[in-house]
Motif scaffolding. Structure first.
Motif, PDB file in Angstrom:
ATOM      1  N   TYR A 149       0.855  -1.195   0.000  1.00 22.56           N
ATOM      2  CA  TYR A 149       0.000   0.000   0.000  1.00 22.56           C
ATOM      3  C   TYR A 149       0.877   1.226   0.000  1.00 22.56           C
ATOM      4  CZ  TYR A 149      -3.578  -3.345   0.921  1.00 22.56           C
ATOM      5  OH  TYR A 149      -4.407  -4.424   0.796  1.00 22.56           O
ATOM      6  N   PHE A 150       0.625   2.064  -0.991  1.00 15.32           N
ATOM      7  CA  PHE A 150       1.401   3.289  -1.135  1.00 15.32           C
ATOM      8  C   PHE A 150       0.558   4.275  -1.909  1.00 15.32           C
ATOM      9  CE2 PHE A 150       4.176   5.739  -4.034  1.00 15.32           C
ATOM     10  CZ  PHE A 150       4.755   6.547  -3.072  1.00 15.32           C
ATOM     11  N   ASP A 151       0.392   5.454  -1.359  1.00 18.88           N
ATOM     12  CA  ASP A 151      -0.334   6.509  -2.053  1.00 18.88           C
ATOM     13  C   ASP A 151       0.587   7.727  -2.048  1.00 18.88           C
ATOM     14  OD1 ASP A 151      -1.828   8.702  -2.741  1.00 18.88           O
ATOM     15  OD2 ASP A 151      -3.581   8.157  -1.556  1.00 18.88           O
ATOM     16  N   PRO A 152       1.079   8.121  -3.250  1.00 21.36           N
ATOM     17  CA  PRO A 152       2.077   9.197  -3.279  1.00 21.36           C
ATOM     18  C   PRO A 152       1.548  10.516  -2.746  1.00 21.36           C
ATOM     19  CG  PRO A 152       1.329   8.661  -5.499  1.00 21.36           C
ATOM     20  CD  PRO A 152       0.722   7.638  -4.586  1.00 21.36           C
ATOM     21  N   THR A 153       0.216  10.660  -2.705  1.00 21.75           N
ATOM     22  CA  THR A 153      -0.332  11.931  -2.213  1.00 21.75           C
ATOM     23  C   THR A 153      -0.492  11.913  -0.689  1.00 21.75           C
ATOM     24  OG1 THR A 153      -2.643  11.234  -2.414  1.00 21.75           O
ATOM     25  CG2 THR A 153      -1.626  12.228  -4.356  1.00 21.75           C
ATOM     26  N   LEU A 154      -0.305  10.770  -0.110  1.00 22.29           N
ATOM     27  CA  LEU A 154      -0.466  10.660   1.348  1.00 22.29           C
ATOM     28  C   LEU A 154       0.872  11.003   2.007  1.00 22.29           C
ATOM     29  CD1 LEU A 154      -2.760   9.321   3.265  1.00 22.29           C
ATOM     30  CD2 LEU A 154      -1.089   7.487   3.445  1.00 22.29           C
ATOM     31  N   ARG A 155       0.926  12.133   2.689  1.00 23.11           N
ATOM     32  CA  ARG A 155       2.207  12.578   3.277  1.00 23.11           C
ATOM     33  C   ARG A 155       1.986  13.005   4.721  1.00 23.11           C
ATOM     34  NH1 ARG A 155       5.466  14.742  -1.047  1.00 23.11           N
ATOM     35  NH2 ARG A 155       4.749  13.650  -2.900  1.00 23.11           N
ATOM     36  N   LEU A 156       3.025  12.832   5.510  1.00 26.82           N
ATOM     37  CA  LEU A 156       3.005  13.411   6.854  1.00 26.82           C
ATOM     38  C   LEU A 156       3.019  14.929   6.699  1.00 26.82           C
ATOM     39  CD1 LEU A 156       5.780  11.171   8.450  1.00 26.82           C
ATOM     40  CD2 LEU A 156       3.320  11.062   8.939  1.00 26.82           C
ATOM     41  N   PRO A 157       2.358  15.645   7.597  1.00 25.13           N
ATOM     42  CA  PRO A 157       2.445  17.109   7.513  1.00 25.13           C
ATOM     43  C   PRO A 157       3.919  17.539   7.608  1.00 25.13           C
ATOM     44  CG  PRO A 157       0.844  16.413   9.178  1.00 25.13           C
ATOM     45  CD  PRO A 157       1.549  15.177   8.718  1.00 25.13           C
ATOM     46  N   PRO A 158       4.356  18.467   6.738  1.00 23.22           N
ATOM     47  CA  PRO A 158       5.785  18.784   6.671  1.00 23.22           C
ATOM     48  C   PRO A 158       6.412  19.191   8.013  1.00 23.22           C
ATOM     49  CG  PRO A 158       4.632  19.766   4.827  1.00 23.22           C
ATOM     50  CD  PRO A 158       3.573  19.149   5.701  1.00 23.22           C
ATOM     51  N   GLU A 159       5.695  20.001   8.823  1.00 27.76           N
ATOM     52  CA  GLU A 159       6.324  20.432  10.097  1.00 27.76           C
ATOM     53  C   GLU A 159       6.490  19.240  11.039  1.00 27.76           C
ATOM     54  OE1 GLU A 159       2.894  21.784   9.611  1.00 27.76           O
ATOM     55  OE2 GLU A 159       3.959  22.627   7.899  1.00 27.76           O
ATOM     56  N   PHE A 160       5.503  18.361  11.013  1.00 30.72           N
ATOM     57  CA  PHE A 160       5.586  17.177  11.872  1.00 30.72           C
ATOM     58  C   PHE A 160       6.746  16.276  11.414  1.00 30.72           C
ATOM     59  CE2 PHE A 160       4.213  12.754  12.770  1.00 30.72           C
ATOM     60  CZ  PHE A 160       4.266  12.819  14.151  1.00 30.72           C
ATOM     61  N   ALA A 161       6.840  16.074  10.085  1.00 29.05           N
ATOM     62  CA  ALA A 161       7.914  15.223   9.545  1.00 29.05           C
ATOM     63  C   ALA A 161       9.283  15.812   9.898  1.00 29.05           C
ATOM     64  CB  ALA A 161       7.752  15.095   8.030  1.00 29.05           C
ATOM     65  N   THR A 162       9.409  17.132   9.787  1.00 29.68           N
ATOM     66  CA  THR A 162      10.681  17.782  10.109  1.00 29.68           C
ATOM     67  C   THR A 162      11.022  17.601  11.584  1.00 29.68           C
ATOM     68  OG1 THR A 162      10.313  19.412   8.391  1.00 29.68           O
ATOM     69  CG2 THR A 162      11.907  19.993  10.081  1.00 29.68           C
ATOM     70  N   SER A 163      10.003  17.709  12.420  1.00 32.74           N
ATOM     71  CA  SER A 163      10.252  17.569  13.851  1.00 32.74           C
ATOM     72  C   SER A 163      10.693  16.136  14.190  1.00 32.74           C
ATOM     73  CB  SER A 163       8.981  17.989  14.598  1.00 32.74           C
ATOM     74  OG  SER A 163       8.833  17.283  15.766  1.00 32.74           O
ATOM     75  N   VAL A 164      10.066  15.124  13.581  1.00 27.00           N
ATOM     76  CA  VAL A 164      10.483  13.735  13.845  1.00 27.00           C
ATOM     77  C   VAL A 164      11.908  13.518  13.326  1.00 27.00           C
ATOM     78  CG1 VAL A 164       9.986  11.298  13.370  1.00 27.00           C
ATOM     79  CG2 VAL A 164       8.100  12.880  13.763  1.00 27.00           C
ATOM     80  N   LEU A 165      12.186  14.069  12.142  1.00 31.12           N
ATOM     81  CA  LEU A 165      13.531  13.930  11.580  1.00 31.12           C
ATOM     82  C   LEU A 165      14.572  14.554  12.507  1.00 31.12           C
ATOM     83  CD1 LEU A 165      15.508  13.277   9.269  1.00 31.12           C
ATOM     84  CD2 LEU A 165      14.830  15.418   8.188  1.00 31.12           C
ATOM     85  N   GLN A 166      14.278  15.746  12.995  1.00 28.16           N
ATOM     86  CA  GLN A 166      15.237  16.436  13.870  1.00 28.16           C
ATOM     87  C   GLN A 166      15.486  15.627  15.138  1.00 28.16           C
ATOM     88  OE1 GLN A 166      13.355  20.285  14.242  1.00 28.16           O
ATOM     89  NE2 GLN A 166      14.684  21.174  12.681  1.00 28.16           N
ATOM     90  N   GLN A 167      14.409  15.038  15.660  1.00 24.05           N
ATOM     91  CA  GLN A 167      14.584  14.267  16.894  1.00 24.05           C
ATOM     92  C   GLN A 167      15.363  12.976  16.628  1.00 24.05           C
ATOM     93  OE1 GLN A 167      11.202  14.841  19.852  1.00 24.05           O
ATOM     94  NE2 GLN A 167      10.271  15.342  17.904  1.00 24.05           N
ATOM     95  N   CYS A 168      15.165  12.381  15.459  1.00 25.44           N
ATOM     96  CA  CYS A 168      15.972  11.196  15.105  1.00 25.44           C
ATOM     97  C   CYS A 168      17.449  11.574  15.016  1.00 25.44           C
ATOM     98  CB  CYS A 168      15.541  10.622  13.749  1.00 25.44           C
ATOM     99  SG  CYS A 168      13.998   9.727  13.810  1.00 25.44           S
ATOM    100  N   MET A 169      17.738  12.681  14.333  1.00 24.43           N
ATOM    101  CA  MET A 169      19.138  13.097  14.163  1.00 24.43           C
ATOM    102  C   MET A 169      19.780  13.373  15.516  1.00 24.43           C
ATOM    103  SD  MET A 169      19.481  12.839  10.940  1.00 24.43           S
ATOM    104  CE  MET A 169      21.096  13.497  10.588  1.00 24.43           C
ATOM    105  N   ALA A 170      19.041  14.072  16.374  1.00 26.08           N
ATOM    106  CA  ALA A 170      19.607  14.465  17.672  1.00 26.08           C
ATOM    107  C   ALA A 170      19.721  13.269  18.619  1.00 26.08           C
ATOM    108  CB  ALA A 170      18.730  15.544  18.298  1.00 26.08           C
ATOM    109  N   THR A 171      18.864  12.255  18.446  1.00 26.65           N
ATOM    110  CA  THR A 171      18.850  11.135  19.373  1.00 26.65           C
ATOM    111  C   THR A 171      19.766  10.003  18.915  1.00 26.65           C
ATOM    112  OG1 THR A 171      16.516  11.672  19.758  1.00 26.65           O
ATOM    113  CG2 THR A 171      17.296   9.571  20.640  1.00 26.65           C
ATOM    114  N   PHE A 172      19.768   9.714  17.610  1.00 25.22           N
ATOM    115  CA  PHE A 172      20.449   8.496  17.140  1.00 25.22           C
ATOM    116  C   PHE A 172      21.697   8.750  16.299  1.00 25.22           C
ATOM    117  CE2 PHE A 172      15.752   7.481  16.846  1.00 25.22           C
ATOM    118  CZ  PHE A 172      15.690   6.900  18.101  1.00 25.22           C
ATOM    119  N   PHE A 173      21.797   9.912  15.704  1.00 26.27           N
ATOM    120  CA  PHE A 173      22.834  10.074  14.680  1.00 26.27           C
ATOM    121  C   PHE A 173      23.783  11.239  14.989  1.00 26.27           C
ATOM    122  CE2 PHE A 173      19.140   8.196  12.254  1.00 26.27           C
ATOM    123  CZ  PHE A 173      19.657   6.903  12.265  1.00 26.27           C
ATOM    124  N   THR A 174      24.207  11.316  16.226  1.00 21.55           N
ATOM    125  CA  THR A 174      25.142  12.392  16.564  1.00 21.55           C
ATOM    126  C   THR A 174      26.581  12.012  16.194  1.00 21.55           C
ATOM    127  OG1 THR A 174      25.218  11.503  18.781  1.00 21.55           O
ATOM    128  CG2 THR A 174      23.737  13.379  18.435  1.00 21.55           C
TER     129      THR A 174
END
Ligand SMILES: O=C(O)CCC(=O)C(=O)O
Ligand SMILES: [Fe+2]
Length: 285
Positions: A71-96
């Motif tokens: 299942y994949f729908d190219p129009t189905l996206r996480l809201p950009p601010e939410f996606a950015t916030s999760v990405l930032q937390q991943c970088m700060a938590t796991f990829f220092t």
């Protein structure tokens, strides 16, 4: 996001051959390190060439391929601010650390729904809740229930979250997620950058040829998109990502030509069910 990841700005350099070699089709078990997880790996560089200047050898599609259980729908996206916030937390938590590229986390089985913690960090719990709501209208109820069972009917398994970081040029070899370790129902999100994921069916070549069925699909997963693998898509098809710095993708509008899409740093978060006993060291293969 731009504050976190460095995206290549200038020439597009990659290695040859740009087409998958027969070595890409390896047995799933050979892909896993001692932890039993496939790690993103860099394709060795040999000759470099401006790939974006070559005519496209293959053009990835933007729409879902007809693979049962995918299942994949190219129009189905996480809201950009939410996606950015999760990405930032991943970088700060796991990829220092500069060479870190993978983190594995576990959510407890039978977590008390009223509890504020099940073992996964709050930002991954928030991501799961978001994906649950996004997918509910899209998925058949049985598939949605596989991924997000009601608290009372939850399976006796723990959830694993695996977070992979890919720098431009890095990929993951084609594989089927370990059969004896993970159950059915896998959901993943792409953050920070898109990439093309390659799906290949490995078995029943003759039957497929007779029925005229495609056995290979190259699908562009945009930043913020969500992918579900269940049934055949989870058990009978491999998925992988070539080690590239960019790729040709079909145009977004009707009549628009193929576009060269450069990769940035991509973080994927994949949630899977650990089968009962799969967390016992030495009890797997
Ligand atoms: O990066 C992705 O989207 C896929 C990761 C994956 O297939 C895995 O960790 O098993
Ligand atoms: Fe996988």
């Amino acid at each position: 996001m731009a504050a976190i990841v460095q995206r290549p700005q200038l020439a597009v350099l990659t290695s040859l051959p740009s087409e998958p070699s027969s070595d890409d089709t390896m047995s799933p078990n050979s892909l896993f390190d001692e932890s039993g997880e496939p790690s993103p790996a860099v394709t060795p560089a040999s000759i470099t060439v401006r790939d974006s200047l070559l005519p496209p050898a293959s053009i990835a599609q933007r729409t879902a391929p007809p693979i049962p259980g995918l299942y994949f729908d190219p129009t189905l996206r996480l809201p950009p601010e939410f996606a950015t916030s999760v990405l930032q937390q991943c970088m700060a938590t796991f990829f220092t650390q500069p060479d870190a590229n993978q983190a594995m986390l576990f959510g407890r089985a039978h977590a008390d729904p009223a509890s504020t913690s099940d073992g996964l960090p709050p930002f991954l719990r928030a991501l799961l809740a978001h994906v649950d709501a996004l997918l509910r209208p899209l998925l058949p109820p049985a598939t949605h229930g596989l991924l997000f069972p009601p608290p009372s009917g939850g399976p006796p398994c723990a959830r694993q979250a695996i977070v992979n970081l890919y720098r431009p040029g890095e990929g993951i070899a084609p594989h089927v997620d370990l059969l004896r370790r993970f159950g059915d129902g896998i959901v993943g999100v792409s953050l920070g950058s898109g990439c093309v994921m390659n799906f290949r069916r490995e078995d029943e070549a003759d039957a497929d040829a007779e029925a005229g069925l495609e056995r290979t699909w190259d699908v562009f997963l945009p930043e913020g998109s969500v992918l579900v693998l269940s049934g055949d898509a989870r058990y009978r098809w491999t998925h992988g990502i070539e080690g590239r710095v960019g790729e040709w993708v079909e145009g977004e509008g009707e009549g628009t030509g193929a576009q060269w899409v450069q990769r940035g740093v991509r973080v994927s978060i994949t949630f899977r069910w650990l089968l009962p006993g799969a967390d016992i060291v030495g009890g797997m293969e």
